[in-house]
Design a protein around this motif. Structure first.
Motif, mmCIF file in Angstrom:
data_model
loop_
_atom_site.group_PDB
_atom_site.id
_atom_site.type_symbol
_atom_site.label_atom_id
_atom_site.label_comp_id
_atom_site.label_asym_id
_atom_site.label_seq_id
_atom_site.Cartn_x
_atom_site.Cartn_y
_atom_site.Cartn_z
ATOM 1 N N ASN A 1 0.780 -3.876 9.334
ATOM 2 C CA ASN A 1 -0.309 -3.725 8.372
ATOM 3 C C ASN A 1 0.071 -4.246 6.996
ATOM 4 O O ASN A 1 1.246 -4.499 6.696
ATOM 5 N N ILE A 2 -0.927 -4.424 6.181
ATOM 6 C CA ILE A 2 -0.746 -4.512 4.731
ATOM 7 C C ILE A 2 -1.571 -3.375 4.143
ATOM 8 O O ILE A 2 -2.644 -3.048 4.657
ATOM 9 N N SER A 3 -1.073 -2.750 3.111
ATOM 10 C CA SER A 3 -1.762 -1.606 2.519
ATOM 11 C C SER A 3 -1.610 -1.646 1.004
ATOM 12 O O SER A 3 -0.646 -2.182 0.472
ATOM 13 N N GLY A 4 -2.596 -1.078 0.344
ATOM 14 C CA GLY A 4 -2.530 -1.044 -1.113
ATOM 15 C C GLY A 4 -3.679 -0.238 -1.691
ATOM 16 O O GLY A 4 -4.477 0.375 -0.967
ATOM 17 N N ASN A 5 -3.796 -0.249 -2.992
ATOM 18 C CA ASN A 5 -4.849 0.480 -3.681
ATOM 19 C C ASN A 5 -6.178 -0.225 -3.490
ATOM 20 O O ASN A 5 -6.266 -1.447 -3.587
ATOM 21 N N VAL A 6 -7.219 0.546 -3.219
ATOM 22 C CA VAL A 6 -8.525 -0.028 -2.915
ATOM 23 C C VAL A 6 -9.085 -0.844 -4.076
ATOM 24 O O VAL A 6 -9.874 -1.774 -3.871
#
Length: 259
Positions: free
Chosen positions: A252-257
């Motif tokens: 995955n890649i994840s971060g602040n919306v």
């Protein structure tokens, strides 16, 4: 898009005994399949229970605390702790026991056995460079995902996750990808055992709806979770499959919306 890695060699602990039993056989009859009670070593199982008693919330434990957390007698907990102490896996400072860095050897043995990571780490680094967001890989362990590889982005503020971190599968994008690799029967069992609860106002907890989402994500080949695990956090995941097409991990890649 589904990432296929040839010759990925994922060998889980519960499969190890069976693989070793069948190794090297040619014309000889196959051995009977191993059952959970075959050759069960209770003292070894208790030793693993003692190791798992330590963690973020219990960095140091007394003998009494270990016994209470594991359900062992003081005498049983003492024997196991002294064994681990002799082998160098725990240290003792007065009455407090704690794990030593040698315990990392156990996890490294698993990671180093996976040829997959030799192929995928450069891809992850390139993805982080392009997306400017952290990239992770996890595998499924019962109702949870376990992080086995992570390339963080270089930001002042980053998500506090590391190798070995665990999260619920039902409300994470990697979890839904990995759940999509289960049979329908196993998926039903796993979702029921997960006992979904509201972590944010967006968290999906209805089992039938979760099942439909997993099936839809499996069909399209990717999963997007928007603020179901934590407010402000979104994540996009894809499956990693072996040569036969079996899903063995998720990336995955994840971060602040807001980004």
């Amino acid at each position: 898009m589904r990432t296929r890695v040839r010759h990925a060699n994922i060998t889980f602990v519960y499969q190890l005994a069976s693989c070793m039993a069948n190794r090297g056989q040619t014309s000889t009859p196959k051995a009977e399949p191993l059952r959970p009670n075959d050759g069960y070593v209770q003292s070894f199982a208790r030793g693993l229970t003692v190791i798992r008693a330590f963690g973020r919330e219990h960095r140091e434990l007394t003998l009494s605390e270990v016994a209470e957390l594991t359900g062992l007698t003081r005498a049983g907990a003492r024997r196991i702790l002294l064994t681990l102490l002799t082998l160098g896996y725990v240290a003792c400072d007065e009455r407090k026991f704690s794990l030593t860095p040698r315990i990392l050897d156990l996890g490294y043995a698993y990671l180093s056995s996976l040829q997959l990571w030799d192929f995928v780490e450069p891809i992850m680094e390139d993805l982080v460079e392009q997306a400017h967001e952290s990239c992770s890989i996890s595998v499924l362990d019962d109702t949870e995902i376990v992080y086995v590889l992570r390339v963080p982005t270089r930001k002042i503020m980053s998500i506090n996750l590391s190798i070995g971190s665990r999260l619920p599968a039902y409300c994470t994008s990697m979890g839904r990808i990995l759940l999509g690799g289960l049979s329908e029967k196993d998926l039903d069992i796993t979702l029921r055992r997960s006992k979904p609860k509201d972590l944010t106002k967006r968290t999906v907890t209805d089992l039938d709806r979760l099942k439909k989402i997993v099936f839809a994500d499996r069909k399209k080949g990717w999963s997007l979770v928007n603020q179901e695990l934590e407010e402000g956090l979104c994540s996009l995941s894809v499956p990693i499959a072996d040569y036969s097409g079996k899903i063995i991990a998720a990336m995955n890649i994840s971060g602040n919306v807001t980004r």
